[in-house]
Design a protein around this motif. Structure first.
Motif, mmCIF file in Angstrom:
data_model
loop_
_atom_site.group_PDB
_atom_site.id
_atom_site.type_symbol
_atom_site.label_atom_id
_atom_site.label_comp_id
_atom_site.label_asym_id
_atom_site.label_seq_id
_atom_site.Cartn_x
_atom_site.Cartn_y
_atom_site.Cartn_z
ATOM 1 N N GLU A 1 8.657 -1.676 0.650
ATOM 2 C CA GLU A 1 7.208 -1.574 0.816
ATOM 3 C C GLU A 1 6.542 -1.196 -0.507
ATOM 4 O OE1 GLU A 1 3.343 -1.380 2.574
ATOM 5 O OE2 GLU A 1 5.176 -2.529 2.903
ATOM 6 N N ARG B 1 6.510 -4.286 -2.585
ATOM 7 C CA ARG B 1 5.446 -5.208 -2.150
ATOM 8 C C ARG B 1 4.092 -4.773 -2.699
ATOM 9 N NH1 ARG B 1 1.377 -5.600 1.146
ATOM 10 N NH2 ARG B 1 1.629 -3.480 1.974
ATOM 11 N N LEU B 2 3.816 -3.475 -2.626
ATOM 12 C CA LEU B 2 2.552 -2.965 -3.144
ATOM 13 C C LEU B 2 2.460 -3.139 -4.660
ATOM 14 C CD1 LEU B 2 2.345 0.261 -0.955
ATOM 15 C CD2 LEU B 2 0.775 -1.691 -0.843
ATOM 16 N N GLU C 1 -0.334 -5.048 -6.676
ATOM 17 C CA GLU C 1 -1.022 -4.415 -7.805
ATOM 18 C C GLU C 1 -1.020 -5.335 -9.015
ATOM 19 O OE1 GLU C 1 -0.408 -0.929 -11.105
ATOM 20 O OE2 GLU C 1 0.836 -0.839 -9.298
ATOM 21 N N LEU D 1 -4.164 0.234 -5.167
ATOM 22 C CA LEU D 1 -2.793 -0.091 -4.788
ATOM 23 C C LEU D 1 -1.808 0.883 -5.412
ATOM 24 C CD1 LEU D 1 -3.215 -3.917 -4.952
ATOM 25 C CD2 LEU D 1 -2.299 -2.696 -2.966
ATOM 26 N N GLU E 1 -1.731 3.712 -3.142
ATOM 27 C CA GLU E 1 -0.978 3.429 -1.920
ATOM 28 C C GLU E 1 0.524 3.525 -2.170
ATOM 29 O OE1 GLU E 1 -2.100 0.031 0.467
ATOM 30 O OE2 GLU E 1 -4.064 -0.013 -0.508
ATOM 31 N N GLU E 2 0.948 3.028 -3.327
ATOM 32 C CA GLU E 2 2.371 3.133 -3.672
ATOM 33 C C GLU E 2 2.814 4.593 -3.670
ATOM 34 O OE1 GLU E 2 2.420 1.338 -7.526
ATOM 35 O OE2 GLU E 2 1.445 -0.466 -6.752
#
Length: 210
Positions: free
Chosen positions: A122, A125-126, A130, A145, A148-149
């Motif tokens: 995940e 993916r982020l 980004e 992003l 979020e990571e």
């Protein structure tokens, strides 16, 4: 200076704004590769063994560490160990390698494998999202992003991965797992700013076991 340039902040001296965005995008792509490598190690399957044998897993971590300056030292010695493992692959079959790695994986990573590998993927993916944001000039998106990571790392990896990496280094019977344990701690260290290698393993990084 455009509004987008003001939002991003100054580019490094001598670098154009476009060059700066391209560099940020490439760094995010390389971080994605680093987290994919971590996920492969945590999952351990035939694809993991193939990447260890052909050197692509080490190459992903080497690319990601290339942006780190002095902190690349966290990876250097253990990546050299992976290079040695790759060079010796012709003397072993993939099946032999997988069979040698499975017992420590089952005994130490065990039931945590799927959740930890999923969290690492995940983050990867982020990181790719980004990279796309930086490449497209979406500065706010790139920064969001990155946040979020960090949320995924802090919530799903930091509570478990330091202790797991420490156990791999201290308890694994196969030396390759000790190398991989240190590399997992190195990835977490550079992503969080906390030196988990030394805080978990001590000053000798677990290289001298009793």
């Amino acid at each position: 200076m455009s509004a987008r340039e003001e939002e991003a902040g100054p580019a490094p001296h001598g670098q154009t704004f476009g060059g700066y965005l391209a560099q940020m995008a490439q760094a995010a792509r390389d971080r994605a590769g680093s987290w994919d490598a971590a996920a492969d190690v945590l999952a351990l399957d035939e694809a993991t063994v193939a990447r260890l044998r052909d050197g692509s897993l080490a190459a992903a971590w080497r690319a990601a560490s290339g942006w780190l300056g002095d902190d690349a030292e966290l990876f250097l010695a253990d990546l050299m160990s992976l290079d040695v493992y790759e060079r010796g692959a012709a003397r072993r079959t993939p099946e032999e390698d997988l069979a040698s790695l499975r017992p420590d994986h089952r005994g130490i990573v065990g039931d945590q494998a799927a959740a930890l590998a999923g969290a690492a993927r995940e983050v990867a993916r982020l990181c790719r999202a980004e990279a796309d944001a930086w490449a497209g000039g979406d500065l706010a998106g790139g920064k969001a992003l990155r946040g979020e990571e960090r949320q995924v790392i802090d919530a799903r990896l930091v509570p478990v991965l330091p202790a797991l990496g420490g156990r791999l280094v201290r308890e694994a019977g196969v030396s390759l797992w000790r190398t991989l344990g240190r590399l997992l701690l190195a990835v977490l260290s550079v992503e969080t700013g906390t030196d988990y290698q030394r805080s978990v393993l001590g000053s000798d990084l677990g290289r001298h076991r009793a």
